[in-house]
Design a protein around this motif. Sequence first.
Motif, PDB file in Angstrom:
ATOM      1  N   CYS A 242       1.504  -4.540  83.947  1.00  0.00           N
ATOM      2  CA  CYS A 242       0.325  -4.476  84.178  1.00  0.00           C
ATOM      3  C   CYS A 242      -0.700  -4.251  83.158  1.00  0.00           C
ATOM      4  O   CYS A 242      -2.068  -4.287  83.477  1.00  0.00           O
ATOM      5  CB  CYS A 242       0.164  -3.134  84.979  1.00  0.00           C
ATOM      6  SG  CYS A 242       1.467  -3.313  86.558  1.00  0.00           S
ATOM      7  N   ILE A 243      -0.264  -3.816  82.059  1.00  0.00           N
ATOM      8  CA  ILE A 243      -1.373  -3.585  81.215  1.00  0.00           C
ATOM      9  C   ILE A 243      -2.193  -4.762  80.573  1.00  0.00           C
ATOM     10  O   ILE A 243      -3.229  -4.561  80.270  1.00  0.00           O
ATOM     11  CB  ILE A 243      -0.827  -2.960  79.749  1.00  0.00           C
ATOM     12  CG1 ILE A 243       0.352  -3.655  79.249  1.00  0.00           C
ATOM     13  CG2 ILE A 243      -0.423  -1.377  80.223  1.00  0.00           C
ATOM     14  CD1 ILE A 243       0.832  -3.164  77.791  1.00  0.00           C
ATOM     15  N   ALA A 244      -1.526  -5.934  80.772  1.00  0.00           N
ATOM     16  CA  ALA A 244      -1.951  -7.236  80.386  1.00  0.00           C
ATOM     17  C   ALA A 244      -2.326  -7.953  81.392  1.00  0.00           C
ATOM     18  O   ALA A 244      -3.004  -9.139  81.284  1.00  0.00           O
ATOM     19  CB  ALA A 244      -0.793  -7.880  79.318  1.00  0.00           C
ATOM     20  N   CYS A 245      -2.334  -7.541  82.601  1.00  0.00           N
ATOM     21  CA  CYS A 245      -2.606  -8.409  83.921  1.00  0.00           C
ATOM     22  C   CYS A 245      -4.042  -8.004  84.422  1.00  0.00           C
ATOM     23  O   CYS A 245      -4.281  -6.922  84.718  1.00  0.00           O
ATOM     24  CB  CYS A 245      -1.537  -8.035  84.784  1.00  0.00           C
ATOM     25  SG  CYS A 245      -1.699  -8.997  86.543  1.00  0.00           S
ATOM     26  N   PRO A 246      -4.665  -9.281  84.528  1.00  0.00           N
ATOM     27  CA  PRO A 246      -6.326  -9.040  84.966  1.00  0.00           C
ATOM     28  C   PRO A 246      -6.386  -8.871  86.387  1.00  0.00           C
ATOM     29  O   PRO A 246      -7.298  -8.003  86.728  1.00  0.00           O
ATOM     30  CB  PRO A 246      -6.703 -10.788  85.012  1.00  0.00           C
ATOM     31  CG  PRO A 246      -5.497 -11.484  84.340  1.00  0.00           C
ATOM     32  CD  PRO A 246      -4.406 -10.529  84.133  1.00  0.00           C
ATOM     33  N   SER A 247      -5.041  -8.723  87.054  1.00  0.00           N
ATOM     34  CA  SER A 247      -5.102  -8.069  88.510  1.00  0.00           C
ATOM     35  C   SER A 247      -5.197  -6.508  88.516  1.00  0.00           C
ATOM     36  O   SER A 247      -5.546  -6.016  89.632  1.00  0.00           O
ATOM     37  CB  SER A 247      -3.712  -8.663  89.241  1.00  0.00           C
ATOM     38  OG  SER A 247      -3.625 -10.094  89.271  1.00  0.00           O
TER      39      SER A 247
END
Length: 71
Positions: A40-45
């Motif tokens: 999640c830390i790298a996800c634009p979502s």
Amino acid sequence: MALEEKRKEKVEITHDMLIGDIIQAKPESINKFLQVGMGCIACPSSLYETLDEACMVHGLDPDYMLELLNN
């Protein structure tokens, strides 16, 4: 309130919180997301996806994640 003071407060994570908000409020949550396979830390979502929605996408139990993040 200064950011440092805010971080000292106990933040209660809820099902409807955005992933980005969780990470900002509790930076230590990054390790917990990574432990269960959520990048999640790298996800634009993460800017518009709730904890429940992210768990659904990753096939995880949202109650389990909530307990993990709040402990």
